[in-house]
Design a protein around this motif. Structure first.
Motif, PDB file in Angstrom:
ATOM      1  N   PRO A  89       0.808  -1.226   0.000  1.00  0.00           N
ATOM      2  CA  PRO A  89       0.000   0.000   0.000  1.00  0.00           C
ATOM      3  C   PRO A  89       0.838   1.272   0.000  1.00  0.00           C
ATOM      4  O   PRO A  89       0.345   2.337  -0.413  1.00  0.00           O
ATOM      5  N   PRO A 100      -4.533   2.392  -4.857  1.00  0.00           N
ATOM      6  CA  PRO A 100      -4.994   1.342  -3.940  1.00  0.00           C
ATOM      7  C   PRO A 100      -5.305   0.032  -4.659  1.00  0.00           C
ATOM      8  O   PRO A 100      -5.642   0.021  -5.846  1.00  0.00           O
ATOM      9  N   ARG A 101      -5.179  -1.075  -3.916  1.00  0.00           N
ATOM     10  CA  ARG A 101      -5.413  -2.395  -4.513  1.00  0.00           C
ATOM     11  C   ARG A 101      -6.751  -2.483  -5.242  1.00  0.00           C
ATOM     12  O   ARG A 101      -6.830  -3.000  -6.365  1.00  0.00           O
ATOM     13  N   TYR A 130      -4.745  -6.495   1.139  1.00  0.00           N
ATOM     14  CA  TYR A 130      -3.752  -6.198   0.112  1.00  0.00           C
ATOM     15  C   TYR A 130      -3.388  -7.363  -0.812  1.00  0.00           C
ATOM     16  O   TYR A 130      -2.645  -7.152  -1.778  1.00  0.00           O
TER      17      TYR A 130
END
Length: 380
Positions: free
Chosen positions: A300, A306-307, A354
């Motif tokens: 992150p 962002p994922r 994540y």
């Protein structure tokens, strides 16, 4: 036409279609000779004395716990980062799940946290071979008291090994999955394995309502007027012969499927090495990976976005992705009933947030793999 690369697809075809002809024509559709042959072949491939086919890996895990007489007052340790079924089966038995954290680098059970969670009530540890990487069963065995049973959740691990020993024979018992997202499939379906003949006999009865003899034994016996005795409260967890026939064909392809997945996993690792924000799955140094899934870790602090945004961008390009799995201790039922909190298992919490599985299966082409690599590079 828009590109579409699925996260997973079962590799089935004419061979599996033809395999179902014999049970369909013979009329023996429920558990019978094809299931028995599948069990024998699976046991031989995984070097175990006993293999029993079930309706799913979930029912297989439940069968193991019931066979071990685990129930109210008992605790069973389970990794917090796993599919919810691994925890659910403990609750089915009236026992208490005790969530242990996972190592972010392997997604498997964290030994130090395991030692902290063992109590006098601990009856078993369920060690998950997540995504096809074997948990270190030998280290787990050394870390827990001798009377604590070790159960392998090998849902993702058909064909995997540790120190030359196949998954399924590393602990006291194991359960495998043949769901379509696994490397080999029977649609739904599972298999339990053990080296313990007494446990195998008990599970064999429990999966067939608790019957003292199997349906096949009864139908082929000389006294058709006899019904089995029922001394155990059992379940109906039997696989059908249609599934057994498909499973036999799929099992013959297992090693080829894994070898192909291994080759493309190595391709991904080499081609994506220059993306510092994308952590690669760990390759075993002392065993073989089954590669049920190729699960990365999106850093992150270093990722370009962002994922979830990365996953959405890949979806727009026709590439399916998924979170690795979920952190069970963060799911509503477990939060409400057992008062668990996200920070109880920070490794599992972070893996939940994540991890990202990218496509890896036996129906992808070389061009598909290159397309996925190029798409990930385009995100920088």
């Amino acid at each position: 036409m828009k590109r579409s690369i699925q996260i997973s697809l079962p590799s089935t075809g004419e061979d599996e279609w033809q395999a179902t002809r014999e049970p369909l024509m013979s009329g023996w559709l429920t558990q019978g000779p094809k299931v028995a042959a599948f069990e024998k072949a699976f046991a031989a491939r995984h070097q175990v004395a006993h293999a029993l086919a079930t309706t799913s890996c979930t029912t297989g895990l439940h069968l193991i716990l019931a066979g071990m007489d685990i129930g109210p007052g008992d605790e069973v340790v389970v990794p917090a980062f796993t599919w919810v079924a691994t925890a659910n089966v403990i609750v089915y038995c009236g026992a208490t799940p005790v969530f242990v954290d996972v190592d972010r680098s392997t997604n498997n059970l964290d030994l130090e946290d395991l030692v902290r969670k063992i109590t006098p009530k601990t009856k078993a540890v369920i060690a998950v071979h997540l995504f096809g990487l074997c948990a270190d069963i030998d280290a787990i065995r050394k870390a827990v008291p001798a009377q604590v049973k070790i159960i392998e959740d090998a849902a993702c691990a058909a064909g995997a090994s540790l120190d030359g020993r196949p998954a399924g024979g590393l602990g006291d018992a194991a359960a495998f999955s043949f769901h379509p997202r696994k490397s080999i499939t029977t649609g739904e379906g599972g298999m339990v394995t053990t080296q313990d003949p007494a446990l195998a006999d008990r599970m064999n009865m429990l999966r067939n309502h608790g019957a003292s003899i199997s349906e096949e034994q009864r139908h082929n016996g000389a006294r058709p007027y006899l019904l089995p005795d029922f001394n155990l409260l059992g379940f109906n967890y039997r696989m059908t012969d249609l599934q057994g026939a498909v499973g036999l064909v799929q099992l013959e392809k297992l090693d080829r499927f894994i070898a192909e997945r291994q080759r493309w996993a190595e391709f991904y690792i080499a081609q994506l090495a220059d993306l510092p924000w994308l952590g690669m799955p760990k390759m075993p140094q002392n065993g073989s990976h089954a590669w049920q899934a190729f699960v990365t870790y999106v850093d992150p602090d270093r990722a370009p976005m962002p994922r979830n945004d990365i996953m959405a961008r890949l979806q727009e390009q026709g590439i399916a992705t998924r979170p690795g799995t979920h952190a069970c201790h963060m799911l509503g039922y477990y939060r409400d009933r057992f008062h668990t909190k996200a920070d109880d298992c920070p490794g599992a919490r972070d893996c939940d947030a994540y991890t990202m599985a990218i496509p890896l299966h036996n129906r992808m082409s070389a061009d598909d793999y290159k397309y996925v690599v190029d798409a990930l590079h385009s995100l920088n």
